[in-house]
Every structure is written in structure tokens, then in C-alpha cells.
Design a protein around this motif. Structure first.
Motif, PDB file in Angstrom:
ATOM      1  N   UNK A 235      -5.078  37.847  21.534  1.00 43.23           N
ATOM      2  CA  UNK A 235      -4.135  38.264  22.572  1.00 43.23           C
ATOM      3  C   UNK A 235      -3.888  37.100  23.523  1.00 43.23           C
ATOM      4  N   UNK A 236      -2.622  36.846  23.823  1.00 39.56           N
ATOM      5  CA  UNK A 236      -2.298  35.784  24.778  1.00 39.56           C
ATOM      6  C   UNK A 236      -0.910  36.047  25.353  1.00 39.56           C
ATOM      7  N   UNK A 237      -0.692  35.527  26.555  1.00 35.23           N
ATOM      8  CA  UNK A 237       0.592  35.692  27.236  1.00 35.23           C
ATOM      9  C   UNK A 237       1.473  34.472  26.996  1.00 35.23           C
ATOM     10  N   UNK A 238       2.760  34.730  26.879  1.00 32.54           N
ATOM     11  CA  UNK A 238       3.741  33.660  26.713  1.00 32.54           C
ATOM     12  C   UNK A 238       4.797  33.780  27.809  1.00 32.54           C
ATOM     13  N   UNK A 239       5.233  32.660  28.335  1.00 37.62           N
ATOM     14  CA  UNK A 239       6.367  32.650  29.253  1.00 37.62           C
ATOM     15  C   UNK A 239       7.595  32.241  28.460  1.00 37.62           C
ATOM     16  N   UNK A 240       8.505  33.176  28.275  1.00 39.12           N
ATOM     17  CA  UNK A 240       9.665  32.939  27.425  1.00 39.12           C
ATOM     18  C   UNK A 240      10.949  32.966  28.243  1.00 39.12           C
ATOM     19  N   UNK A 241      11.833  32.007  27.969  1.00 42.59           N
ATOM     20  CA  UNK A 241      13.161  32.066  28.579  1.00 42.59           C
ATOM     21  C   UNK A 241      14.080  32.888  27.664  1.00 42.59           C
ATOM     22  N   UNK A 242      15.315  33.051  28.089  1.00 39.24           N
ATOM     23  CA  UNK A 242      16.235  33.901  27.337  1.00 39.24           C
ATOM     24  C   UNK A 242      16.484  33.368  25.928  1.00 39.24           C
ATOM     25  N   UNK A 243      16.533  32.048  25.792  1.00 43.21           N
ATOM     26  CA  UNK A 243      16.766  31.447  24.479  1.00 43.21           C
ATOM     27  C   UNK A 243      15.623  31.784  23.529  1.00 43.21           C
ATOM     28  N   UNK A 244      14.387  31.649  24.007  1.00 38.44           N
ATOM     29  CA  UNK A 244      13.223  31.942  23.179  1.00 38.44           C
ATOM     30  C   UNK A 244      13.155  33.427  22.834  1.00 38.44           C
ATOM     31  N   UNK A 245      13.506  34.276  23.801  1.00 39.64           N
ATOM     32  CA  UNK A 245      13.483  35.721  23.543  1.00 39.64           C
ATOM     33  C   UNK A 245      14.500  36.084  22.465  1.00 39.64           C
ATOM     34  N   UNK A 246      15.711  35.543  22.578  1.00 37.13           N
ATOM     35  CA  UNK A 246      16.738  35.820  21.573  1.00 37.13           C
ATOM     36  C   UNK A 246      16.294  35.335  20.196  1.00 37.13           C
ATOM     37  N   UNK A 247      15.651  34.171  20.155  1.00 34.72           N
ATOM     38  CA  UNK A 247      15.174  33.640  18.876  1.00 34.72           C
ATOM     39  C   UNK A 247      14.063  34.501  18.304  1.00 34.72           C
ATOM     40  N   UNK A 248      13.156  34.978  19.169  1.00 38.38           N
ATOM     41  CA  UNK A 248      12.056  35.805  18.671  1.00 38.38           C
ATOM     42  C   UNK A 248      12.573  37.097  18.051  1.00 38.38           C
ATOM     43  N   UNK A 249      13.486  37.739  18.730  1.00 43.80           N
ATOM     44  CA  UNK A 249      14.046  38.982  18.196  1.00 43.80           C
ATOM     45  C   UNK A 249      14.893  38.688  16.965  1.00 43.80           C
ATOM     46  N   UNK A 250      15.610  37.578  17.001  1.00 49.88           N
ATOM     47  CA  UNK A 250      16.481  37.213  15.888  1.00 49.88           C
ATOM     48  C   UNK A 250      15.744  36.920  14.606  1.00 49.88           C
ATOM     49  N   UNK A 251      14.464  36.553  14.688  1.00 49.36           N
ATOM     50  CA  UNK A 251      13.689  36.258  13.483  1.00 49.36           C
ATOM     51  C   UNK A 251      12.957  37.488  12.948  1.00 49.36           C
TER      52      UNK A 251
END
Length: 287
Positions: A235-251
Motif C-alpha cells: 500500500x502506498x500513496x501517489x500524488x497524481x495530476x490530471x494527466x496521470x489520472x487520465x492515463x491511469x484510467x485510460x490503461x
């Protein structure tokens, strides 16, 4: 490269050994079947029914490359590589050996490449059903050979050919894994845990993690594989910007059902803290 792993590959039609043609454009089996090597360097090894699943699309692969390149899942990568090293140590594989590491559902090769960097002299077999993934996977590492095949079917590798099999958020075929493992070999499985990426679930409508994944893993493996020790929670926390969030969901599989992802992401804060949760499990051949 395929040349490094051809001696562990098998004809999907009958399991016979494969070798490269003189011009290195095909793999030819002992029984005369021929399989073209794509110009990108991968080979498709499937039986007569062909591929029943397309796997990740080109857009999903591009999103995966973008997200993983940001290093957001680095703790997962390190945990998988460390587990592979532990398996090889436990099996007393010599330091000067060339162990074979198969990753099923290898995607872009991000995890397998890091593992190959950690294990000197190891040879990697990256298997994925997606030809879009294969185009990236084939060039991910100089000691990696890429095969397009369906993990739910007979996996086109020879019996007892793998020192380690890794599966990262991908399908599992316990019967085939047991066939492929060398004595002392193990399977390293990373599965999402309850609460994985939960902060994105409500605002974006992404698919949740089903309950009882570890129980299902054990039940699915019964008679073929058995769990070694206790699953390791990560378990770990990530600080994601909008670009990273869109990429995570997109994959992810969620990309197939969210039609207004850009609009939903635009409404988020500029950055979000998102928690990654998973279990790492090692399995050996059942006795």
C-alpha cells in the motif's frame, strides 16, 4: 530478442520444438509448421482457432506507457523484482545461469524489463494477447522476446522451461503454469486489493476491485499450485495530476465503459492523493 528464447518456445499446434529459419523471418517447428516473425520483432503463436480476445487497444497501451513512465507504480515494480530474486535464491539458481522469466500479460514490458535489469543474464519471455502491446513489448529490453498468445489456452512454451512466472494484474492459468515451471520454480502474482484507487472511484466511475480476490486465487490454483507463505500486502500513496489520472484510467478496463473521461477529469482538483493497494503472492507447484 526472439533468438534468445526460441529454445523454450513450442509449436502451439502440437508442442514440438521451434527454431529460426535461416533468414530469421520465421519460426519453424519440428513438425513443419511455420510462424512469421513480425517486422517489430514479435511472433504470434496461436492454435487453429486463432485469438479469441483482442486485448488492450493501441490507445490503452499508449496510456499505460504514459502512466508507468511517471514511476507512480515503482513500489509495485520493486516488489515484483524482489520476489523474483527471492524465488531464484530459494531455488539455488547459480549466479552464472540464464534463468527464464515468463511474464503473462506483459503489456509494454515495463515490469519485466525492470526484473531483467535486476537479474543478471536472465532471459525474458513477454506474453500478451494484444498485438498493440507486442509492438512495444518486443523492443522493451535486449534480453526479452515477445510472443502474442492467449494465456487462457495452451501457452506456447515447452514443459519445465520457466524458472519464474510473473503475473501483474493479468489473467492466470494455473494448470499451464504448473506445466511450465522448472523444479523449484514459482509463480509471482500481483493482484489489486480492496480499496485500490478508491479515491478515483466516485468522481470517475471506475470499476471497483471485487471482494475475495485472494480466496479466488487459492481456489483457482487448487490441484495445480499452492501458496508459499503469506501474501504480502502493498500500500502506498501517489500524488497524481490530471494527466496521470487520465492515463491511469485510460490503461484500465474502465476505459472501455467511460465515454466522458476527459470531462470528468477536467472537474477534478489539479492534483489528487490516490492510494494503490495490492497483494503479492508466491505460488509453487502443488505436491
Amino acid at each position: 530478442m526472439l533468438s534468445d528464447i526460441v529454445n523454450v518456445l513450442a509449436d502451439p499446434a502440437d508442442g514440438s520444438a521451434l527454431s529460426e529459419s535461416d533468414d530469421k523471418t520465421r519460426l519453424i517447428s519440428e513438425t513443419g509448421h511455420s510462424y512469421d516473425i513480425a517486422r517489430q520483432g514479435y511472433v504470434t503463436l496461436v492454435g487453429g482457432r486463432g485469438l479469441r480476445h483482442e486485448g488492450d487497444s493501441a490507445d490503452m497501451i499508449a496510456a499505460r506507457e504514459a502512466f508507468l513512465a511517471g514511476g507512480h507504480f515503482a513500489p509495485f515494480v520493486e516488489a515484483v523484482s524482489s520476489a523474483v530474486l527471492d524465488v531464484l535464491d530459494d531455488a539455488h539458481v547459480p549466479d552464472d545461469a540464464s534463468p527464464v522469466i515468463l511474464e503473462v500479460g506483459a503489456g509494454t514490458g515495463y515490469y519485466l524489463s525492470h526484473t531483467l535489469d535486476a537479474v543478471r543474464g536472465a532471459r525474458g519471455v513477454g506474453l500478451d494477447v494484444s498485438t498493440s502491446a507486442a509492438k512495444s513489448l518486443a523492443k522493451a529490453h535486449p534480453r526479452l522476446g515477445c510472443v502474442v498468445a492467449d494465456a487462457w489456452e495452451s501457452i506456447p512454451l515447452r514443459d519445465a522451461s520457466c524458472d519464474v512466472i510473473s503475473v501483474v494484474f493479468a489473467p492466470r492459468n494455473p494448470a499451464e503454469f504448473a506445466r511450465l515451471l522448472k523444479p523449484g520454480g514459482q509463480v509471482v502474482v500481483l493482484t489489486p486489493a480492496a480499496g485500490h484507487l478508491d479515491e478515483l472511484r466516485e468522481p470517475l466511475g471506475i470499476i471497483g476491485v471485487e471482494e475475495g480476490k485472494l480466496t479466488r486465487l487459492k481456489e483457482q490454483a487448487e490441484g495445480h499450485l499452492e501458496i508459499v507463505g503469506s501474501p504480502q500486502p502493498l500500500e502506498f500513496a501517489m500524488t497524481l495530476d490530471k494527466y496521470a489520472i487520465a492515463a491511469q484510467v485510460g490503461m484500465s478496463p474502465s476505459a472501455r465503459h467511460i465515454t466522458d473521461l476527459d470531462e470528468r477529469v477536467a472537474e477534478l482538483s489539479e492534483t489528487m492523493t490516490v492510494t494503490a493497494r495490492a497483494h503479492l503472492t508466491r505460488l509453487k507447484k502443488a505436491e
